[in-house]
Write a protein that holds these residues in place. Structure first.
Motif, PDB file in Angstrom:
ATOM      1  N   LEU A   1       0.819  -1.214   0.000  1.00 39.03           N
ATOM      2  CA  LEU A   1       0.000   0.000   0.000  1.00 39.03           C
ATOM      3  C   LEU A   1       0.853   1.263   0.000  1.00 39.03           C
ATOM      4  CD1 LEU A   1      -3.004  -0.671   2.412  1.00 39.03           C
ATOM      5  CD2 LEU A   1      -3.087  -0.064  -0.008  1.00 39.03           C
ATOM      6  N   THR A   2       2.069   1.162   0.584  1.00 41.20           N
ATOM      7  CA  THR A   2       2.943   2.332   0.630  1.00 41.20           C
ATOM      8  C   THR A   2       3.212   2.874  -0.776  1.00 41.20           C
ATOM      9  OG1 THR A   2       3.963   1.488   2.625  1.00 41.20           O
ATOM     10  CG2 THR A   2       5.181   3.157   1.432  1.00 41.20           C
ATOM     11  N   HIS A   3       3.314   1.950  -1.758  1.00 37.64           N
ATOM     12  CA  HIS A   3       3.533   2.381  -3.136  1.00 37.64           C
ATOM     13  C   HIS A   3       2.370   3.228  -3.651  1.00 37.64           C
ATOM     14  CE1 HIS A   3       7.147   0.110  -4.176  1.00 37.64           C
ATOM     15  NE2 HIS A   3       6.678  -0.857  -3.432  1.00 37.64           N
ATOM     16  N   VAL A   4       1.145   2.912  -3.169  1.00 39.72           N
ATOM     17  CA  VAL A   4      -0.042   3.573  -3.703  1.00 39.72           C
ATOM     18  C   VAL A   4      -0.420   4.809  -2.880  1.00 39.72           C
ATOM     19  CG1 VAL A   4      -2.418   3.222  -4.448  1.00 39.72           C
ATOM     20  CG2 VAL A   4      -0.836   1.276  -4.366  1.00 39.72           C
ATOM     21  N   ILE A   5      -0.687   4.594  -1.577  1.00 39.02           N
ATOM     22  CA  ILE A   5      -1.205   5.718  -0.785  1.00 39.02           C
ATOM     23  C   ILE A   5      -0.142   6.305   0.136  1.00 39.02           C
ATOM     24  CG2 ILE A   5      -3.611   4.955  -0.855  1.00 39.02           C
ATOM     25  CD1 ILE A   5      -3.161   3.831   1.979  1.00 39.02           C
ATOM     26  N   GLY A   6       1.106   5.846   0.011  1.00 41.62           N
ATOM     27  CA  GLY A   6       2.175   6.444   0.791  1.00 41.62           C
ATOM     28  C   GLY A   6       2.352   5.805   2.158  1.00 41.62           C
ATOM     29  N   ALA A   7       3.500   6.113   2.783  1.00 42.88           N
ATOM     30  CA  ALA A   7       3.861   5.460   4.046  1.00 42.88           C
ATOM     31  C   ALA A   7       2.915   5.836   5.181  1.00 42.88           C
ATOM     32  CB  ALA A   7       5.295   5.824   4.413  1.00 42.88           C
ATOM     33  N   TYR A   8       2.594   7.126   5.288  1.00 44.42           N
ATOM     34  CA  TYR A   8       1.860   7.573   6.480  1.00 44.42           C
ATOM     35  C   TYR A   8       0.451   7.012   6.520  1.00 44.42           C
ATOM     36  CZ  TYR A   8       5.880  10.460   7.093  1.00 44.42           C
ATOM     37  OH  TYR A   8       7.166  10.868   7.265  1.00 44.42           O
TER      38      TYR A   8
END
Lengths: 508, 165
Positions: B96-103
């Motif tokens: 998911l980090t790739h899509v909506i970012g780490a935070y």
């Protein structure tokens, strides 16, 4: 008196505001990490290494050394209060620490652990201060062939003394060395082992990624599996009077502290041995020398003192070969060594000449960190017990997040984060099958150095392999390495013959 | 356990062949004027790996290692579920980090793990899930100037950059 002058200079460095602040923070974090069941110095250093890249090297190593130190103290807290070793280095502390806590003497055990750790630490730092400069002087004569031979000794200790399954140990050493060659070949400049043509492999596999994977994710998966039942926290009351009383009770164990410190220090210098076997050996030795060995395991104070003095002494012992020879004495020092290379320092004898401020700043900070940790440990026992009560389902996801973010930070690529997950799961599975992890980590750190010294030697000698037998220091190292490699074979052979002989007698 | 021991040894053997196959792309023998070729070190060491994985397989087959002779399950059946959930949720976190970012991913991950797996009270869950990304943001982006990936949530951070950077 050179040493004293250098040390004084070191204290000036160690007490610079940034260094002092990082040291105190490191001790605190180390104590916390050590107190958390399953996590020890190696996990703390692996997970927190990435954040040291923004401060100068001296501050960075002071921070890591403080974590290393604090975690050694902290391990005892969960061993005593929960009966679960805070780290493998504190296994022996549970033997008598837990029974003491269950009898209502948790405070005595905690005080004994803290004071013994302090003595072990102090003795070993004095030894470090005295031995490091002459050893570094001697090591200045080393060329590539000696370096390579020395690394062979380091790997051989895992085979001869590691106590793990030997084919598995050798396989892990080789795997680490091969993984370290991924990326650009330093000498020919050509890419190699670029798996599936993924461009992320061009920069190689960083040891941090492997270490965070194994000691962060892998370790937590292991702990998740082990920690099924609820753990019971021992009752405790700690106040100033009881601490003083606890210290008074330690007088008869002074000899144990001294002996265990020395034993731990020398065992700690060996790459394969280190703090865990050191503390177990110290426990065994103390028990066998005692007049009342039957009391051990039931709550004997000396049984807490021995392993705690030894594991702290061993952690400093492991720093000695790392700083002077560039050969780490433990997985934790292997990670610190890898960090030093990233900070732009070359571990080894030249460090003492070119970066003497770094070396002496570290040495002085070890003295200071030891003192800070013992005070903090005694004062903050209630805080650490609060940490121990933190539910695992909050702690575990926090650690996963820290591992992933920490793995991303050094190079800013998601490729590394995926690798951490893969190494974590693979490391967990391999560990369940008793594949040792320490030689793997040591091998990936030493791999580039080993390959370079190997190739440099052969280039310089035009392919003449006998150089390792003809140069005296190399030859001695190679002989020691050979003996260590063959030792288990001979032992196994003799055991089989003895078994066969016993079988014959039975029949006859 | 026995099956795991044998299949791991077999996998490691296959992996060492794969490594050798990659290593031969570079010279593995002696190169005039340049010493051992770039492929030599990985090739010969992978060959060693192959030998030792064969030894491990053979010893496991004969039951000479504790795992080779063990009929216990590889993973404790009681913890199989939680392990699977953990690995899958961490995988989802990275994906998911790739899509909506780490935070945003960390927020969802903490929500899931603390609330869903840990079954903590809703206010504990929210407090942890919100504070972790916020602390990380201040530590990494503001303190250390390391920018974590943000994916499609990048525009949401513009006002924060304007205030703090």
């Amino acid at each position: 008196m050179d040493i004293l002058a250098n040390l004084a200079g070191g204290f000036v460095t160690a007490f610079e505001p940034l260094n002092l602040a990082l040291m105190v923070l490191g001790c605190f974090l180390g104590l916390m990490i050590g107190a958390i069941p399953g996590l020890g110095s190696v996990n703390g250093v692996a997970i927190l290494l990435p954040i040291t890249f923004v401060v100068p090297p001296t501050a960075a190593i002071i921070f890591l050394a403080a974590i290393y130190y604090g975690a050694m103290y902290g391990g005892a807290i969960s061993s005593i209060m929960l009966g679960i070793p805070g780290a493998s280095t504190a296994v022996a502390t549970t033997f008598d620490g837990r029974p003491l806590a269950l009898k209502g003497f948790a405070d005595r055990a905690l005080v004994a652990a803290a004071v013994a750790s302090f003595v072990g630490g102090t003795v070993s730092i004095i030894l470090f201060t005295l031995f490091a400069p002459p050893l570094a002087d001697f090591a200045l004569r080393f060329g590539p062939s000696e370096e390579f031979a020395l690394m062979m000794v380091a790997f051989a200790t895992f085979v001869g003394l590691g106590g793990d399954d030997i084919p598995k140990t050798l396989l892990m050493i080789l795997l680490g060395l091969v993984l370290s060659t991924v990326g650009l070949d330093e000498i020919s400049g050509r890419p190699r082992l670029i798996f599936f043509d993924i461009s992320g492999f061009y920069k190689g596999i960083s040891f941090i990624v492997l270490a965070i994977g194994i000691y962060g994710i892998g370790e937590m998966l292991w702990t998740v599996e082990q920690a099924k039942g609820k753990v019971e926290i021992a009752q405790h009351t700690v106040n100033f009077a009881r601490v003083l009383n606890g210290i008074r009770l330690l007088k008869p164990t002074l000899r144990t502290m001294g002996l265990s410190s020395l034993l731990g220090y020398f065992v700690g210098m060996l790459p394969a041995a280190g703090a865990t076997p050191g503390s177990l050996m110290a426990y065994g030795l103390t028990k066998s020398m005692s007049k009342n060995p039957q009391l051990y395991g039931k709550g004997e104070l000396a049984g807490v003192v021995a392993p705690e003095a030894a594991n702290n002494a061993a952690s400093t012992g492991a720093l000695l070969p790392m700083m002077t020879l560039g050969i780490p004495g433990s997985p934790t020092t292997a990670i610190i060594l890898g960090g030093m290379i990233i900070w732009g320092l070359t571990p080894g004898p030249m460090l003492f000449i070119e970066q003497s401020e770094f070396v002496w700043g570290l040495t002085a900070s070890l003295y200071a960190a030891n003192l800070v940790t013992v005070i903090m440990n005694l004062a903050l026992i209630p805080v650490f017990i609060w940490v121990l009560r933190m539910p695992f389902t909050i702690l575990a996801p926090l650690i996963y997040v820290l591992c992933l973010v920490g793995g991303y930070a050094p190079d800013n690529v998601m490729h590394d984060v995926w690798l951490i997950l893969i190494f974590g799961v693979a490391g967990y599975a391999l560990r369940k099958l008793d594949y040792p992890m320490a030689p793997l980590v040591l091998a990936i750190v030493l791999g580039p150095l080993a390959e370079r010294s190997f190739r440099q030697t052969l280039i310089a000698e035009q392919g003449d392999w006998t150089v390792w037998a003809t140069r005296p220091i190399s030859a001695v190292c190679m002989l020691i390495a050979l003996a260590l490699f063959l030792y288990p074979l001979i032992l196994g052979f003799r055991r089989r013959r003895a078994a066969a002989a016993a079988g014959m007698e039975m029949q006859g | 356990m026995r099956a795991a021991e044998l299949s791991t040894a077999a996998l490691l053997a296959v992996f060492s062949c794969y490594l050798m196959w990659h290593s031969v792309a570079l010279p593995i023998g002696w190169v005039e004027e340049a010493g051992p070729g770039g492929g030599a070190f990985p090739f010969w060491l992978s060959l060693g790996m192959l030998v030792f994985s064969a030894v491990i397989f053979y010893r496991g087959w004969r039951g000479a290692t504790p795992q080779g002779g063990s009929s216990e399950p590889f993973i404790d059946p009681d913890s199989r579920g939680i392990l699977l959930v953990t690995v899958l949720s961490v995988t989802a976190l990275i994906g998911l980090t790739h899509v909506i970012g780490a935070y945003a991913s960390i927020f969802l991950f903490m929500l899931f793990y603390v609330g869903g797996v840990g079954r903590h009270r809703w206010y504990t869950t929210i407090a942890v899930a919100v504070s972790v990304p916020v602390i990380l943001f201040f530590f990494f982006e503001i303190g250390m100037k390391i920018f974590l990936p943000k994916g499609i949530t990048e525009p949401l951070f513009y006002p924060l950059y304007r205030i703090f950077l």
